[in-house]
Design a protein around this motif. Structure first.
Motif, short mmCIF file in Angstrom:
data_model
loop_
_atom_site.label_atom_id
_atom_site.label_comp_id
_atom_site.label_asym_id
_atom_site.label_seq_id
_atom_site.Cartn_x
_atom_site.Cartn_y
_atom_site.Cartn_z
N LYS A 50 0.84 -1.21 0.00
CA LYS A 50 0.00 0.00 0.00
C LYS A 50 0.87 1.26 0.00
N ALA A 51 1.91 1.23 0.84
CA ALA A 51 2.80 2.40 0.90
C ALA A 51 3.49 2.64 -0.44
N THR A 56 3.91 5.41 -6.14
CA THR A 56 4.01 5.20 -7.60
C THR A 56 2.74 5.63 -8.34
N ARG A 57 1.59 5.38 -7.75
CA ARG A 57 0.28 5.76 -8.27
C ARG A 57 0.07 5.46 -9.76
N PRO A 58 0.21 4.22 -10.14
CA PRO A 58 -0.06 3.87 -11.54
C PRO A 58 -1.50 4.14 -11.96
N ASP A 59 -2.40 4.17 -10.98
CA ASP A 59 -3.80 4.43 -11.30
C ASP A 59 -3.99 5.81 -11.94
N GLY A 62 -4.02 5.34 -15.41
CA GLY A 62 -4.99 4.38 -15.91
C GLY A 62 -4.58 2.94 -15.75
N GLU A 63 -3.59 2.67 -14.89
CA GLU A 63 -3.09 1.31 -14.70
C GLU A 63 -3.49 0.81 -13.32
N ASP A 64 -4.44 -0.10 -13.28
CA ASP A 64 -4.89 -0.66 -12.00
C ASP A 64 -4.10 -1.93 -11.69
N ILE A 65 -2.84 -1.73 -11.46
CA ILE A 65 -1.90 -2.84 -11.33
C ILE A 65 -2.14 -3.62 -10.03
N PRO A 66 -2.21 -4.95 -10.12
CA PRO A 66 -2.47 -5.76 -8.92
C PRO A 66 -1.27 -5.78 -7.97
N ARG A 67 -1.58 -6.09 -6.72
CA ARG A 67 -0.51 -6.13 -5.71
C ARG A 67 0.28 -7.43 -5.80
N ARG A 68 1.58 -7.29 -5.83
CA ARG A 68 2.49 -8.43 -5.76
C ARG A 68 3.64 -8.00 -4.86
N GLY A 69 3.76 -8.64 -3.73
CA GLY A 69 4.71 -8.19 -2.73
C GLY A 69 6.11 -8.73 -2.92
N CYS A 70 6.96 -8.38 -1.96
CA CYS A 70 8.35 -8.83 -1.99
C CYS A 70 8.40 -10.36 -2.13
N CYS A 92 10.15 -1.33 -4.61
CA CYS A 92 8.96 -0.59 -5.05
C CYS A 92 9.34 0.32 -6.20
N GLY A 93 8.57 0.33 -7.25
CA GLY A 93 8.83 1.22 -8.38
C GLY A 93 8.30 0.62 -9.67
N PRO A 94 8.42 1.26 -10.77
CA PRO A 94 8.89 2.64 -10.95
C PRO A 94 7.82 3.64 -10.56
N ARG A 95 8.20 4.91 -10.56
CA ARG A 95 7.23 5.96 -10.22
C ARG A 95 6.39 6.24 -11.47
#
Lengths: 140, 231
Positions: A50-51, A56-59, A62-70, A92-95
């Motif tokens: 979430k942090a 990065t705020r891909p949204d 227009g990119e609703d990118i799913p979460r994939r963690g470390c 975390c990235g890219p911006r």
């Protein structure tokens, strides 16, 4: 999740340095997951947490990118050469938000918006570091 | 921006390995050497020709290596600072206390702010190298990127000959190179027109680090498209 063949996303791949490094990268550190190394096959994902998403705020592009963690594993394929590499999410990235609508093309294929950042080892496995960006498809 | 179809990665790897093993080593002239392929082609530029066809620098950099033997890793990678140069072998101190010996051949593509030759590589430079591990412990380099950096930064100042950049908590001086530095606006083709760079912009800067003073020679500055042009 593994380095599989289920389509996850597509877009631009960029590259970055992390871990102990030379030059301006010397202060990069181990990234959001603490394990990132330029010489390893790793990646930064815009929604590693979430942090991370809040940065990065891909949204906003227009990119609703799913979460994939470390530790998540993905296969990144160069959309023109077909070369691929398996990477582990380590930062975390890219911006994405800073480059909305940016597009990278090769031949007849164009991909828009930065959706994954690869280490030099990973990026160079499928393309040239001097190109800076590549159009890619991502699988898991 | 374009990528390149890579018609013959296997052939390129075969050539590279053979060149390294059979001594087709030419450093510093941009010459495609003799050896594995018999008579070579002498030249002074970076782009040459071999029995495999043209050796275009960008295409060669982009060509991924695939193994001839499935049991062999697809490619090997080395990074670090160059501590010495012994003829065609670069001694490299890795960033984690590891050490590499990177062999440069006539088939190796070299980038140092531009496609160039191994003659431009110096002790003290930083390096990323992609190649094939050889039985003697060296890495036969397919491509070497010297001092290359690709940083996400914010433009803090603009002068005639340089940009002041904020990279994380650090300030970096970016040297503008006459007729060399380009800007890319929103992913459009690079242009020599830098007039649309503004203070406060987020920028991706691709360039070559100068070990002597820590500054970066700017090759390309990419910024987002103007708000009104977003799709």
């Amino acid at each position: 999740m593994a380095c599989g063949s289920t389509k996850l996303w597509n877009g631009e791949a960029t590259w970055f340095c992390c871990g102990n490094a030379w030059g301006p990268c010397a202060a990069a550190g181990g990234g959001a997951c603490g394990t990132c190394r330029s010489s390893a096959l790793q990646a930064a994902w815009p929604n590693a947490s979430k942090a991370c998403w809040d940065i990065t705020r891909p949204d906003l592009c227009g990119e609703d990118i799913p979460r994939r963690g470390c530790g998540s594993v993905m296969k990144v394929r160069h959309d023109c050469s077909g070369a691929s590499v398996c990477v582990t999410v380590s930062d975390c990235g890219p911006r994405t938000r800073s480059f909305c609508s940016e597009s990278t093309c090769c031949d007849d294929v164009c991909r828009t918006n930065r959706v994954i950042d690869l280490t030099p080892a990973a990026f160079s496995a499928i393309g040239s570091l001097s190109s800076g960006t590549l159009p890619v498809s991502i699988f898991e | 921006m374009s990528a390149y179809r890579t018609g013959g990665p296997l052939d390129r790897r075969r050539f590279l390995t053979a060149a390294a093993l059979r001594g087709a080593t030419v450093i510093g002239t941009g010459v495609v050497g003799t050896g594995a392929l018999g008579a070579g082609v002498l030249g002074t530029g970076v782009v040459g020709a071999t029995a495999l066809g043209a050796v275009d620098a960008d295409a060669a950099f982009a060509a991924p290596i695939r193994p001839l033997d499935p049991a062999v890793a697809e490619s090997a990678f080395a990074e670090g600072r160059i501590t010495g140069i012994d003829h065609d072998v670069l001694r490299v101190a890795g960033s984690y206390g590891d050490h590499f010996r990177v062999r440069v051949t006539g088939a190796t593509s070299v980038w140092k702010a531009r496609a160039t030759t191994a003659a431009d590589i110096e002790t003290g430079d930083g390096l990323y190298a992609r190649g094939v591990p050889l039985p003697d412990g060296t890495l036969a380099a397919d491509a070497v990127w010297v001092n290359i950096v690709n940083l996400h930064a914010t433009i803090r100042g603009i002068e005639k000959a340089r940009l002041h950049l904020a990279h994380g908590q650090h300030e970096i001086v970016g040297n503008l190179m006459p007729e060399r530095t380009s800007a890319s606006y929103g992913g459009a083709s690079p242009t020599a027109d830098l007039s649309r760079l503004t203070i406060g912009q987020s920028a991706q800067v691709l360039g070559a680090w100068r070990p002597s003073d820590g500054s970066v020679d700017l090759v390309r500055v990419a910024v987002a498209p103007a708000a009104g042009s977003r799709r």
